[in-house]
Design a protein around this motif. Structure first.
Motif, PDB file in Angstrom:
ATOM      1  N   CYS A 189      84.863  46.306  -3.454  1.00 18.22           N
ATOM      2  CA  CYS A 189      83.688  45.918  -2.667  1.00 18.22           C
ATOM      3  C   CYS A 189      84.053  45.208  -1.369  1.00 18.22           C
ATOM      4  O   CYS A 189      83.568  45.571  -0.283  1.00 18.22           O
ATOM      5  CB  CYS A 189      82.743  45.082  -3.515  1.00 18.22           C
ATOM      6  SG  CYS A 189      83.341  43.451  -4.019  1.00 18.22           S
ATOM      7  N   SER A 190      84.915  44.209  -1.437  1.00 20.80           N
ATOM      8  CA  SER A 190      85.266  43.473  -0.222  1.00 20.80           C
ATOM      9  C   SER A 190      86.250  44.257   0.637  1.00 20.80           C
ATOM     10  O   SER A 190      86.278  44.097   1.862  1.00 20.80           O
ATOM     11  CB  SER A 190      85.847  42.103  -0.578  1.00 20.80           C
ATOM     12  OG  SER A 190      86.964  42.218  -1.438  1.00 20.80           O
ATOM     13  N   GLY A 191      87.055  45.113   0.002  1.00 22.99           N
ATOM     14  CA  GLY A 191      87.949  45.973   0.768  1.00 22.99           C
ATOM     15  C   GLY A 191      87.172  46.931   1.645  1.00 22.99           C
ATOM     16  O   GLY A 191      87.583  47.248   2.773  1.00 22.99           O
ATOM     17  N   LEU A 192      86.017  47.404   1.156  1.00 24.61           N
ATOM     18  CA  LEU A 192      85.166  48.298   1.945  1.00 24.61           C
ATOM     19  C   LEU A 192      84.689  47.590   3.203  1.00 24.61           C
ATOM     20  O   LEU A 192      84.734  48.154   4.304  1.00 24.61           O
ATOM     21  CB  LEU A 192      83.978  48.747   1.099  1.00 24.61           C
ATOM     22  CG  LEU A 192      82.963  49.662   1.785  1.00 24.61           C
ATOM     23  CD1 LEU A 192      83.583  51.018   2.089  1.00 24.61           C
ATOM     24  CD2 LEU A 192      81.715  49.826   0.915  1.00 24.61           C
ATOM     25  N   VAL A 193      84.233  46.344   3.068  1.00 16.20           N
ATOM     26  CA  VAL A 193      83.773  45.582   4.231  1.00 16.20           C
ATOM     27  C   VAL A 193      84.938  45.309   5.178  1.00 16.20           C
ATOM     28  O   VAL A 193      84.837  45.512   6.399  1.00 16.20           O
ATOM     29  CB  VAL A 193      83.122  44.262   3.783  1.00 16.20           C
ATOM     30  CG1 VAL A 193      82.798  43.377   4.989  1.00 16.20           C
ATOM     31  CG2 VAL A 193      81.864  44.547   2.976  1.00 16.20           C
ATOM     32  N   VAL A 240      80.108  42.012  -2.817  1.00 15.41           N
ATOM     33  CA  VAL A 240      79.583  42.143  -1.464  1.00 15.41           C
ATOM     34  C   VAL A 240      79.261  43.610  -1.215  1.00 15.41           C
ATOM     35  O   VAL A 240      79.947  44.510  -1.707  1.00 15.41           O
ATOM     36  CB  VAL A 240      80.591  41.603  -0.414  1.00 15.41           C
ATOM     37  CG1 VAL A 240      81.921  42.364  -0.448  1.00 15.41           C
ATOM     38  CG2 VAL A 240      79.999  41.651   0.992  1.00 15.41           C
ATOM     39  N   ALA A 241      78.178  43.827  -0.490  1.00 14.18           N
ATOM     40  CA  ALA A 241      77.747  45.167  -0.103  1.00 14.18           C
ATOM     41  C   ALA A 241      77.456  45.143   1.394  1.00 14.18           C
ATOM     42  O   ALA A 241      77.621  44.116   2.054  1.00 14.18           O
ATOM     43  CB  ALA A 241      76.504  45.572  -0.902  1.00 14.18           C
ATOM     44  N   MET A 242      76.991  46.271   1.917  1.00 13.21           N
ATOM     45  CA  MET A 242      76.603  46.353   3.322  1.00 13.21           C
ATOM     46  C   MET A 242      75.147  46.794   3.371  1.00 13.21           C
ATOM     47  O   MET A 242      74.766  47.787   2.748  1.00 13.21           O
ATOM     48  CB  MET A 242      77.504  47.318   4.085  1.00 13.21           C
ATOM     49  CG  MET A 242      78.967  46.895   4.052  1.00 13.21           C
ATOM     50  SD  MET A 242      80.102  48.104   4.760  1.00 13.21           S
ATOM     51  CE  MET A 242      79.874  47.787   6.517  1.00 13.21           C
ATOM     52  N   ALA A 243      74.317  46.034   4.095  1.00 12.55           N
ATOM     53  CA  ALA A 243      72.900  46.358   4.188  1.00 12.55           C
ATOM     54  C   ALA A 243      72.707  47.718   4.852  1.00 12.55           C
ATOM     55  O   ALA A 243      73.455  48.099   5.769  1.00 12.55           O
ATOM     56  CB  ALA A 243      72.168  45.279   4.978  1.00 12.55           C
ATOM     57  N   THR A 244      71.694  48.440   4.414  1.00 11.45           N
ATOM     58  CA  THR A 244      71.328  49.702   5.067  1.00 11.45           C
ATOM     59  C   THR A 244      69.868  49.708   5.485  1.00 11.45           C
ATOM     60  O   THR A 244      69.398  50.677   6.078  1.00 11.45           O
ATOM     61  CB  THR A 244      71.599  50.917   4.146  1.00 11.45           C
ATOM     62  OG1 THR A 244      70.856  50.765   2.938  1.00 11.45           O
ATOM     63  CG2 THR A 244      73.076  51.023   3.824  1.00 11.45           C
ATOM     64  N   GLY A 245      69.127  48.639   5.181  1.00 11.57           N
ATOM     65  CA  GLY A 245      67.733  48.524   5.579  1.00 11.57           C
ATOM     66  C   GLY A 245      66.782  48.623   4.398  1.00 11.57           C
ATOM     67  O   GLY A 245      67.037  49.342   3.432  1.00 11.57           O
ATOM     68  N   GLY A 246      65.681  47.846   4.471  1.00 11.53           N
ATOM     69  CA  GLY A 246      64.656  47.913   3.447  1.00 11.53           C
ATOM     70  C   GLY A 246      65.093  47.481   2.072  1.00 11.53           C
ATOM     71  O   GLY A 246      64.599  47.992   1.063  1.00 11.53           O
TER      72      GLY A 246
END
Length: 279
Positions: A189-193, A240-246
């Protein structure tokens, strides 16, 4: 043998695993620690149990051209710090161990370091050449289009569009989660960010709790596509993730699941959701 302590040192292979001890790799990890490792093939050969077994063994990946601070060398292993992967575990960068054969002394200072933002060399740090192409630390010139590299701006990132980081992250869609992954071979998860922003030339900490500590807080409902979204329970931040909206996200969920869409507006009452922005 290369004198790794006498000259600036970088990763000399496409990607390598940072282990927490020289004894950490298992027999199934042989393809990751040979002199010419193939992390993509290695990761493809790991089932869920083998991937879970990385939890107490591996911490992150380092990629071609990434600078390395070598602390000591013994029995074919180098104890190192990774300056481009900030961590609360050590002020000089993420600490751990790499096979010494995966490192090279940098032959000459880089004049225009760039980060590769797509493909099998994602995250690699190369030197842009005036005559065209990008030079790797192994002397190989990579014919990369201008749109596939970004200048490394670790000390003063300036304005960054988080949607560009989200676009990098989405190139991992459908890949299995890989603990400690932060390369084209796979991500956690954090590696993606971390790798998605570093592909834009922006250095953020490697681990989720350090990312939350270092970045500027924003309200989750104000998160823009690409902004990091953090999930915490009574033990602290665990995802942790990354927002995409809504209320939706894009993330690397957990071992046994694939990188893809998620949400932050449907979490349990015991979860706390926060967000941040990379400036």
């Amino acid at each position: 043998m290369l004198d790794l302590l006498a000259a600036p040192t970088v990763v000399g292979v496409p990607a390598t695993v940072l282990w927490n001890a020289p004894t950490a790799p298992r027999p199934i990890d042989a393809a990751a620690v040979v002199d010419a490792p193939d992390l993509v093939a290695w990761a493809a050969g790991l089932d869920d149990d083998a991937r879970l077994g990385l939890l107490d063994r591996a911490d992150t990946h380092a990629v071609l051209g990434e600078p390395v601070v070598v602390v000591a060398e013994s029995d074919g292993w180098a104890e190192v710090r990774l300056p481009l992967q900030p961590s609360s575990k050590h002020p000089d960068g993420y600490p751990g161990f790499l096979p010494a054969a995966h490192l090279l002394p940098l032959a000459s200072p880089r004049t225009d370091p760039v980060v590769v933002r797509s493909g099998p060399l994602l995250g690699a740090v190369l030197d842009r050449r005036a005559a065209g192409g990008c030079l790797g630390p192994d002397g190989v010139v990579h014919d990369l289009a201008a749109t596939t590299v970004t200048s490394l701006r670790s000390t003063s990132p300036g304005a960054v569009d988080p949607s560009d980081a989200l676009a990098v992250a989405r190139t991992f869609t459908g890949m299995p989660y890989l603990w400690a992954g932060s390369s084209a071979a796979g991500v956690d998860c954090s590696g993606l960010v971390h790798v998605s922003y570093r592909a834009l030339g922006i250095v953020v900490p490697r681990d989720a709790d350090d990312q939350a500590e270092a970045l500027e807080p924003v309200a989750p409902e104000d998160a823009r596509p690409g902004d990091p979204v953090f999930f915490a329970n009574e033990h602290g931040i665990h995802h942790v993730a990354m927002a995409t909206g809504g209320g939706a996200t894009f993330h690397a969920p957990r071992t046994g699941q694939l990188v893809g869409a998620g949400r932050f507006d449907t979490v349990a009452a015991t979860e706390t959701v926060t967000a941040a922005r990379v400036r």
